[in-house]
Structure formats: C-alpha cells, structure tokens
Design a protein around this motif. Structure first.
Motif, mmCIF file in Angstrom:
data_model
loop_
_atom_site.group_PDB
_atom_site.id
_atom_site.type_symbol
_atom_site.label_atom_id
_atom_site.label_comp_id
_atom_site.label_asym_id
_atom_site.label_seq_id
_atom_site.Cartn_x
_atom_site.Cartn_y
_atom_site.Cartn_z
ATOM 1 N N THR A 70 0.841 -1.194 0.000
ATOM 2 C CA THR A 70 0.000 0.000 0.000
ATOM 3 C C THR A 70 0.879 1.248 0.000
ATOM 4 O O THR A 70 2.108 1.170 -0.067
ATOM 5 N N MET A 71 0.220 2.411 0.118
ATOM 6 C CA MET A 71 0.964 3.668 0.172
ATOM 7 C C MET A 71 1.923 3.717 1.358
ATOM 8 O O MET A 71 2.926 4.428 1.323
ATOM 9 N N LEU A 75 5.767 5.219 1.154
ATOM 10 C CA LEU A 75 6.320 6.277 2.008
ATOM 11 C C LEU A 75 7.487 5.779 2.847
ATOM 12 O O LEU A 75 8.362 6.563 3.225
ATOM 13 N N SER A 76 7.523 4.473 3.118
ATOM 14 C CA SER A 76 8.651 3.918 3.873
ATOM 15 C C SER A 76 9.850 3.632 2.970
ATOM 16 O O SER A 76 10.937 3.317 3.456
ATOM 17 N N LEU A 107 -0.554 11.259 9.138
ATOM 18 C CA LEU A 107 0.576 11.636 8.289
ATOM 19 C C LEU A 107 0.848 13.135 8.380
ATOM 20 O O LEU A 107 -0.072 13.953 8.388
ATOM 21 N N SER A 108 2.126 13.480 8.458
ATOM 22 C CA SER A 108 2.520 14.882 8.564
ATOM 23 C C SER A 108 2.350 15.605 7.236
ATOM 24 O O SER A 108 2.119 14.990 6.190
ATOM 25 N N GLU A 109 2.501 16.926 7.268
ATOM 26 C CA GLU A 109 2.435 17.719 6.044
ATOM 27 C C GLU A 109 3.518 17.277 5.062
ATOM 28 O O GLU A 109 3.282 17.172 3.855
ATOM 29 N N ALA A 110 4.714 16.992 5.588
ATOM 30 C CA ALA A 110 5.810 16.520 4.737
ATOM 31 C C ALA A 110 5.471 15.164 4.120
ATOM 32 O O ALA A 110 5.818 14.896 2.963
ATOM 33 N N GLY A 111 4.774 14.319 4.878
ATOM 34 C CA GLY A 111 4.372 13.015 4.364
ATOM 35 C C GLY A 111 3.394 13.142 3.213
ATOM 36 O O GLY A 111 3.505 12.440 2.202
ATOM 37 N N ALA A 118 5.084 11.751 -5.299
ATOM 38 C CA ALA A 118 5.383 10.409 -5.833
ATOM 39 C C ALA A 118 4.704 10.177 -7.176
ATOM 40 O O ALA A 118 5.204 9.414 -8.009
ATOM 41 N N PHE A 119 3.587 10.858 -7.401
ATOM 42 C CA PHE A 119 2.880 10.688 -8.669
ATOM 43 C C PHE A 119 3.655 11.291 -9.839
ATOM 44 O O PHE A 119 3.416 10.932 -10.993
ATOM 45 N N SER A 120 4.584 12.189 -9.546
ATOM 46 C CA SER A 120 5.388 12.789 -10.615
ATOM 47 C C SER A 120 6.311 11.776 -11.269
ATOM 48 O O SER A 120 6.752 11.969 -12.401
#
Length: 287
Positions: A70-71, A75-76, A107-111, A118-120
């Motif tokens: 998953t997402m 992120l990890s 999830l933080s703002e940075a997360g 990541a979609f880029s």
C-alpha cells in the motif's frame, strides 16, 4: 538490415484530478468515487483511483481486492508507487491506502507532500485521477482537495451531512483558496431531491462565503447499489441496467468535460510537472 524510420513519441499529457469528499462519513463518498472511476474507465478513459483515506482505506474492499502493498510501503521506501498499483476487473488502476496504520492516519504535512510528489515519477498514461478522501476536515482532506483541480462534494439528505458539507466548504475556501465545488446528491429517495439539497446548501454558502457551487446531479437510492457493495463489485459492472448505473454514467459524461488547467496554479498539485511541460510530440529516429 533494418531501415531507419521515424517514430512519434509523446510525453504523458496533463491529468484531470478530481477529489471526492463529503465532510462527514456515511454519505457514500467511496461508492461515488469507485463507481465514477469505473464509469469513466468504461468510456475508454485511463483512470487511476487513489484511496486517500490513508489510515482506514476501504476502496480495495469495495472492489474485492487484497493488496499486498500500500501507500505505507511507498512512504517507507520499500516499494515504488508503480509497484503497488493494482488493476480492477473494469480497467481502473487502483492505488491502495493502508488500513489500521496509525502513522498513515496521522501523516505529517511533509508526508502528504511526499505522497503527492510520488505521482510525478509515474510514466504511465493517465487521463483522470480520482482521489477518495477521508471523512471530516482533516489535514489529509485539505491537502488532497488543494492538490486536485476539481472538488466533488457528496451530500445526502441528513442534517449532519449538510452541516458538515458547509463546514468543509468554509474551511477550504477561507483558509486554503479552494473556492469552486461541484455537488452531487447521493442516496436520493425521490427524483428532484438532489436539486432541493443543492438549493439549501447554496442559499447558505451564497450568504456567508465567496464560493461557486455547481450542481452535477443525483444518485438515486437503489437496492442494486446496496447489493453491489455487499458483493464487492462496482454497480456499473454488476447491474448495468440499474438506476444508479445510469446516474453514474450520466455523471461520468459531465466529469469527462471538466477542464484541465493550462498550467500550474502555484500550489502543490498532483502531476504538476505534466502541467509545466505540456505534451509535445517529437520525432525519434528508429533503426
């Protein structure tokens, strides 16, 4: 010996991004997101569906899927976004969120920034990204609504739904620069109920907020839709002649015409680099 020739190469084009949100839980937001995505895919659109309820994800449940990654794995750093994407039986590319993961729910703002960026890195051709947000007015709902080009607000005939929808519009417009909303009424018990709900919401917003609301239709209360949810299938595929299927197809025809901006708007956006670099065909020599 191969003859040299010319091949036309096209960069991935800009992506239409729709955030489906609703203020409160229980309005059928995920059902709308899943079935709108499926309806668009049946028209030939290349559709991606992101489960934006990061800590309590359930898009995969609606579609009868069992994602291994998953997402949270993206992120990890354990997986790339490309590696976790699943395809539904009806051709929708699904980006699964995590379920029961507290770190993802908070999830933080940075997360969130990392997730959207990541979609880029995706090279796949995508026409439309639909983001199924979580309920409420959390940081995640705000971030995803800001990063989308269109916010589809789902309401139903319950006082709490209307109150929370107004609160969400107020927060997004006054604090985060989102001032245009498309409204769909879900679980309408009688024809025209959606118009009535929209007029009620518009009366309040026009009095106190500087926003534009656009009514885009209603999804009828339909036993076939409830049955499709129990069977973990989109109603579009399970019951193609049902009243709710007809309504979702009608909504998809409207959504297909919603525009993609000519360029970035100056804030965090999904697929922003595709807006900066408009698609240009180039000729490559092939041998």
């Amino acid at each position: 010996m191969q003859t040299a020739g010319l091949r036309r190469s096209v960069h991935p084009g800009p992506v239409q991004v729709i955030a489906v949100t609703g203020g409160k839980g229980g309005v059928g937001k995920t059902s709308v997101a899943v079935n709108l995505a499926t309806a668009l895919a049946t028209t030939g659109r290349r559709v991606m569906l992101l489960d934006g309820d990061l800590g309590l994800a359930n898009v995969d449940v609606f579609l009868g899927m069992s994602p291994r990654h998953t997402m949270a794995h993206v992120l990890s750093g354990e997986r790339s976004l490309e590696e976790i994407i699943l395809e539904s039986p009806h051709g929708v590319q699904v980006v699964p969120g995590a379920s029961g993961v507290a770190d993802m729910a908070n999830l933080s703002e940075a997360g969130h920034l990392s997730l959207i960026q990541a979609f880029s890195a995706l090279n796949s051709r995508v026409d439309t990204l639909i983001v199924d947000t979580s309920a409420g007015i959390s940081h995640s709902v705000v971030q995803f609504s800001q990063a989308a080009q269109h916010v589809l607000l789902v309401v139903c005939d319950e006082p709490a739904s209307m109150t929370d929808a107004y609160a969400l519009v107020k927060v997004l417009s006054r604090n985060h620069g989102v001032n245009r909303f498309r409204v769909v009424a879900n679980m309408a018990r009688a024809p025209g109920e959606g118009d009535h709900l929209f007029e009620k919401l518009q009366r309040v917003t026009s009095k106190f907020l500087d926003v534009t609301l656009e009514y885009v239709g209603e999804i009828p209360e339909d036993p076939y839709l409830r049955r499709s949810i129990r069977e973990q299938r989109p109603v579009i595929g399970a019951f193609p002649a049902s009243p709710s299927t007809r309504a979702f197809k009608k909504l998809a025809l409207k959504a297909d015409k919603w525009p993609v901006p000519d360029g970035p708007r100056g804030n965090l956006e999904f697929f922003v680099e595709r807006l900066v670099r408009r698609p240009q065909a180039r000729l490559e020599v092939v041998r």
